[in-house]
Enzyme design. Structure first.
Site, mmCIF file in Angstrom:
data_model
loop_
_atom_site.group_PDB
_atom_site.id
_atom_site.type_symbol
_atom_site.label_atom_id
_atom_site.label_comp_id
_atom_site.label_asym_id
_atom_site.label_seq_id
_atom_site.Cartn_x
_atom_site.Cartn_y
_atom_site.Cartn_z
ATOM 1 N N LYS A 177 30.251 41.442 29.339
ATOM 2 C CA LYS A 177 29.385 41.738 30.710
ATOM 3 C C LYS A 177 28.022 41.319 30.045
ATOM 4 O O LYS A 177 27.601 40.119 29.759
ATOM 5 C CB LYS A 177 29.366 43.275 30.979
ATOM 6 C CG LYS A 177 30.957 43.997 30.848
ATOM 7 C CD LYS A 177 31.064 44.990 31.308
ATOM 8 C CE LYS A 177 32.640 45.599 31.331
ATOM 9 N NZ LYS A 177 32.786 46.965 32.011
ATOM 10 N N ASN B 173 35.211 41.180 27.113
ATOM 11 C CA ASN B 173 34.402 40.964 28.169
ATOM 12 C C ASN B 173 32.951 41.795 27.981
ATOM 13 O O ASN B 173 32.732 42.877 27.882
ATOM 14 C CB ASN B 173 34.769 41.682 29.679
ATOM 15 C CG ASN B 173 33.663 41.592 30.789
ATOM 16 O OD1 ASN B 173 32.786 40.737 30.667
ATOM 17 N ND2 ASN B 173 34.090 42.166 31.807
ATOM 18 N N HIS C 29 36.219 40.896 39.014
ATOM 19 C CA HIS C 29 35.862 42.183 38.079
ATOM 20 C C HIS C 29 35.425 43.467 39.295
ATOM 21 O O HIS C 29 34.578 42.961 40.082
ATOM 22 C CB HIS C 29 34.852 41.766 37.016
ATOM 23 C CG HIS C 29 34.751 43.010 36.105
ATOM 24 N ND1 HIS C 29 34.166 44.191 36.330
ATOM 25 C CD2 HIS C 29 35.406 43.251 34.895
ATOM 26 C CE1 HIS C 29 34.368 44.968 35.469
ATOM 27 N NE2 HIS C 29 35.399 44.658 34.340
ATOM 28 N N GLY D 195 34.541 52.110 30.951
ATOM 29 C CA GLY D 195 33.264 52.353 30.350
ATOM 30 C C GLY D 195 32.936 54.038 30.277
ATOM 31 O O GLY D 195 32.065 54.340 30.183
ATOM 32 N N GLU E 112 42.883 46.921 35.772
ATOM 33 C CA GLU E 112 41.609 47.955 35.252
ATOM 34 C C GLU E 112 41.175 48.907 36.226
ATOM 35 O O GLU E 112 40.544 48.712 37.238
ATOM 36 C CB GLU E 112 40.584 46.998 34.902
ATOM 37 C CG GLU E 112 40.622 45.899 34.155
ATOM 38 C CD GLU E 112 39.071 45.334 33.616
ATOM 39 O OE1 GLU E 112 39.080 45.302 32.394
ATOM 40 O OE2 GLU E 112 38.187 44.957 34.295
ATOM 41 N N SER F 287 38.477 51.225 28.754
ATOM 42 C CA SER F 287 38.057 52.084 27.413
ATOM 43 C C SER F 287 39.007 51.749 26.621
ATOM 44 O O SER F 287 39.747 52.567 25.642
ATOM 45 C CB SER F 287 38.139 53.418 27.807
ATOM 46 O OG SER F 287 37.298 53.807 28.602
ATOM 47 N N GLU G 232 33.364 45.443 38.922
ATOM 48 C CA GLU G 232 31.812 45.462 38.869
ATOM 49 C C GLU G 232 31.047 44.406 39.684
ATOM 50 O O GLU G 232 30.173 44.575 40.589
ATOM 51 C CB GLU G 232 30.851 45.252 37.601
ATOM 52 C CG GLU G 232 31.444 46.566 36.654
ATOM 53 C CD GLU G 232 31.262 46.277 35.395
ATOM 54 O OE1 GLU G 232 31.015 45.164 34.719
ATOM 55 O OE2 GLU G 232 32.038 47.316 34.655
#
Ligand code: 13P
Length: 252
Positions: free
Chosen positions: A11, A9, A95, A173, A167, A213, A97
């Protein structure tokens, strides 16, 4: 035996020339194994070019989001019809985010999951808890709710084809990975939830990824777990070498 699915991904990263250079390198080196699928989840402006460049290779191209309507007055949005028409095969939905910054909800994720199947796209549905929720012991309940709502109303055949990406938000991240045992425990719980709402047979078919990660140094241990069938990878998918190592890990 389920295949492994490694999805990068990207992003909101790269420009077109970088994206094209990446796939040129990856398509020529990606392992030719039936045991692993390699997917790149790219920003919208690169999709047409990347689909063309990966044509005939093992690499598939995914979008990172879409609207659930086919067309209409939704300025700035992209529809499943547009993605399918380009040759995109997968779409990331829900997701964290998007849930955090763009008002994505379990309800819109469910509408988008239905829309993906209506238009022949495979959804990669993301679920996962915050650190506060983990510390309050709410992980399993939270994830169970997200999974049930995302899959609500799908046929058993569609559920079997859905990819779920677990996730944990605190691992995204941050360099902090869930231990492979903890990640596996939640993935196994997700499979149990799916079994409850469908059947053992369907649950055994479903691909469940871990994300947060993931990198070449920890991917083997994660993929060795009983219920982790792949990875959804952010940072470590941005370099071709590292992405290739992750895909290679899926062939073991
Ligand atoms: P990182 O691999 O950078 O932690 O990102 C994970 C992720 O959000 C993939 O969708």
């Amino acid at each position: 035996m389920r295949n492994k699915v490694i999805a990068g991904n990207w992003k909101m990263n790269k420009v077109l020339s970088e994206a094209n250079g990446f796939v040129d390198e990856v398509t020529s080196k990606v392992p030719n194994s039936d045991q692993v699928e390699a997917i790149i989840c790219a920003p919208f402006p690169f999709l047409a070019s990347l689909v063309e460049k990966t044509n005939g290779s093992k690499v598939k191209i995914a979008a990172q989001n879409m609207h659930y309507e086919e067309s209409g007055a939704f300025t700035g949005e992209v529809s499943p019809v547009m993605l399918k028409d380009l040759g995109v095969t997968h779409v990331v939905l829900g997701h964290s985010e998007r849930r955090e910054y763009f008002a994505e909800t379990d309800e819109t994720v469910n509408k988008k999951t239905h829309a993906a199947f209506q238009h022949g796209l495979t959804p990669i549905v993301c679920v996962g808890e915050t650190l506060e929720q983990r510390e309050a012991n709410e992980t399993k309940t939270l994830v169970e709710g997200q999974v049930k709502k995302a899959l609500d109303g799908l046929s058993e055949e569609q559920v079997a084809k859905t990819i779920i990406a677990y996730e944990p938000i605190w691992a995204i991240g941050t360099g902090k990975t869930a231990s492979s045992e903890d990640a596996n425990e939640v993935c196994a719980h997700i499979r149990n939830v799916v079994k409850e709402v469908t059947s053992q047979e369907i649950a055994e078919k479903m691909v469940i990824q871990y994300g947060g990660s993931v990198k070449p140094a920890n991917v083997d241990e994660l993929l060795a777990q009983s219920d982790i069938d792949g990875a959804l990878v952010g940072g470590a998918s941005l370099e071709a070498d590292s992405f290739l190592q992750l895909v290679e890990a899926g062939t073991k």
